[in-house]
Write an enzyme that holds these catalytic residues in place. Structure first.
Site, PDB file in Angstrom:
ATOM      1  N   PRO A 250       3.978  -3.659  -5.508  1.00 57.13           N
ATOM      2  CA  PRO A 250       4.022  -4.953  -4.803  1.00 57.13           C
ATOM      3  C   PRO A 250       3.507  -4.921  -3.368  1.00 57.13           C
ATOM      4  O   PRO A 250       4.263  -5.136  -2.415  1.00 57.13           O
ATOM      5  CB  PRO A 250       5.510  -5.305  -4.861  1.00 57.13           C
ATOM      6  CG  PRO A 250       6.191  -3.967  -4.813  1.00 57.13           C
ATOM      7  CD  PRO A 250       5.309  -3.040  -5.603  1.00 57.13           C
ATOM      8  N   CYS A 251       2.204  -4.735  -3.197  1.00 55.20           N
ATOM      9  CA  CYS A 251       1.649  -4.792  -1.843  1.00 55.20           C
ATOM     10  C   CYS A 251       1.755  -6.199  -1.263  1.00 55.20           C
ATOM     11  O   CYS A 251       1.658  -6.374  -0.039  1.00 55.20           O
ATOM     12  CB  CYS A 251       0.215  -4.288  -1.824  1.00 55.20           C
ATOM     13  SG  CYS A 251      -0.898  -5.099  -2.986  1.00 55.20           S
ATOM     14  N   HIS A 252       1.989  -7.215  -2.126  1.00 58.22           N
ATOM     15  CA  HIS A 252       2.146  -8.572  -1.611  1.00 58.22           C
ATOM     16  C   HIS A 252       3.432  -8.730  -0.812  1.00 58.22           C
ATOM     17  O   HIS A 252       3.605  -9.723  -0.100  1.00 58.22           O
ATOM     18  CB  HIS A 252       2.126  -9.583  -2.764  1.00 58.22           C
ATOM     19  CG  HIS A 252       3.183  -9.357  -3.798  1.00 58.22           C
ATOM     20  ND1 HIS A 252       3.055  -8.423  -4.809  1.00 58.22           N
ATOM     21  CD2 HIS A 252       4.410  -9.929  -3.979  1.00 58.22           C
ATOM     22  CE1 HIS A 252       4.140  -8.445  -5.573  1.00 58.22           C
ATOM     23  NE2 HIS A 252       4.974  -9.349  -5.080  1.00 58.22           N
TER      24      HIS A 252
END
Length: 282
Positions: A250-252
């Site tokens: 989850p780089c978001h």
């Protein structure tokens, strides 16, 4: 009465309109826009918009705006809390993760890097997701990449193929759809194996990303601290940007130090939509 099944195809079709509405509400929540105004931003009638937004996000437009307002109030009181973090704590999220993830680590040696993927066999294909059409890259041991295809799957595939230009590829959209159903299942099932090809530094950062719970956010500096390199925020940013598996890694959930969404390889609107989607389902 049988409940309506919200399919990935329907969620993918709704993404652009919901994303436009999320952007509008994010910019104008302080004005407490009414349903008509939000519906106009999405290009839908108020009745249709209410239905589409609620089934995609998981809460009504009114409740979503209320959560943003409560979050802003909390942020004003809690020193150091960004608006997005506070809005999650105000009731829009929960502590759970969508999935428990297993990583099938596959180290890449300098020789492997020089071969640019020679000897690797991948299946790739396109499938709908809640965030639009996506391209899946599957290795024998698990999912190696998940990218978003804007506007054509071939474009998303080219982005992934550039990582391993000498590998062998076979297209199978049916297999990609099976992975999409598994990744975006309404009820989490078996852990999803990820076959990651990257440098030891990149994989260290990606593991740190996996530790961020759904509904929470962090900063590049915090990730740098977690991997033992407090002054390496820029290098962390590069490793985050090289993340091959959108959504699952989850780089978001990584924000700028001031709490802003900042850049995202697949677009800030998509990043906003991902955070809203997770928060409502936490």
């Amino acid at each position: 009465m049988t409940a309506e099944i919200y399919t990935l195809d329907a969620a993918a079709r709704d993404f652009d309109r919901v994303s436009a509405a999320l952007a509008f509400l994010g910019d104008h929540w302080q004005e407490h826009p009414d349903l008509d105004a939000a519906a106009r931003a999405a290009g839908l009638s108020p009745h249709h918009f209410q239905r589409v937004f609620t089934r995609w996000v998981g809460v009504s437009p009114k409740k979503y705006v209320g959560a943003l307002a409560h979050g802003a109030a909390r942020a004003a009181l809690d020193e150091g809390a960004c608006v997005l973090d506070a809005s999650f704590e105000a009731g829009l999220s929960g502590p759970g993760r969508l999935h428990d993830l297993f990583i099938a680590h596959e180290a890449v040696t300098p020789g492997d890097a020089r071969r640019r993927g020679a000897g690797l066999d991948f299946v790739w294909g396109a499938a709908p997701t809640p965030f639009g059409e996506a391209v899946f890259l599957i290795a024998p041991r698990g999912l190696s990449a998940l990218a978003f295809a804007d506007p054509y799957p071939e474009g998303g595939f080219a982005d992934l193929q550039a990582r391993y230009p000498a590998a062998d590829y076979r297209r199978d959209d049916d297999i990609a759809r099976q992975w999409a159903e598994r990744v975006f299942a309404a009820t989490p099932g078996e852990p999803i194996p990820l076959a990651l090809y990257g440098t030891p530094w990149q994989r260290q950062v990606w593991r740190a990303l996996l530790s961020i719970p759904a509904g929470a956010t962090t900063t590049y500096k915090t990730i740098a601290d977690a991997v033992g390199s407090a002054k390496a925020s820029r290098a962390v940013g590069a490793a985050v940007g090289a993340n091959p598996i959108s959504w699952l890694i989850p780089c978001h959930r990584v924000l700028a130090s001031n709490g802003l969404l900042t850049g995202y390889h697949w677009g800030v609107d998509r990043k906003r939509a991902m955070l809203a989607y997770e928060a409502a389902r936490g």
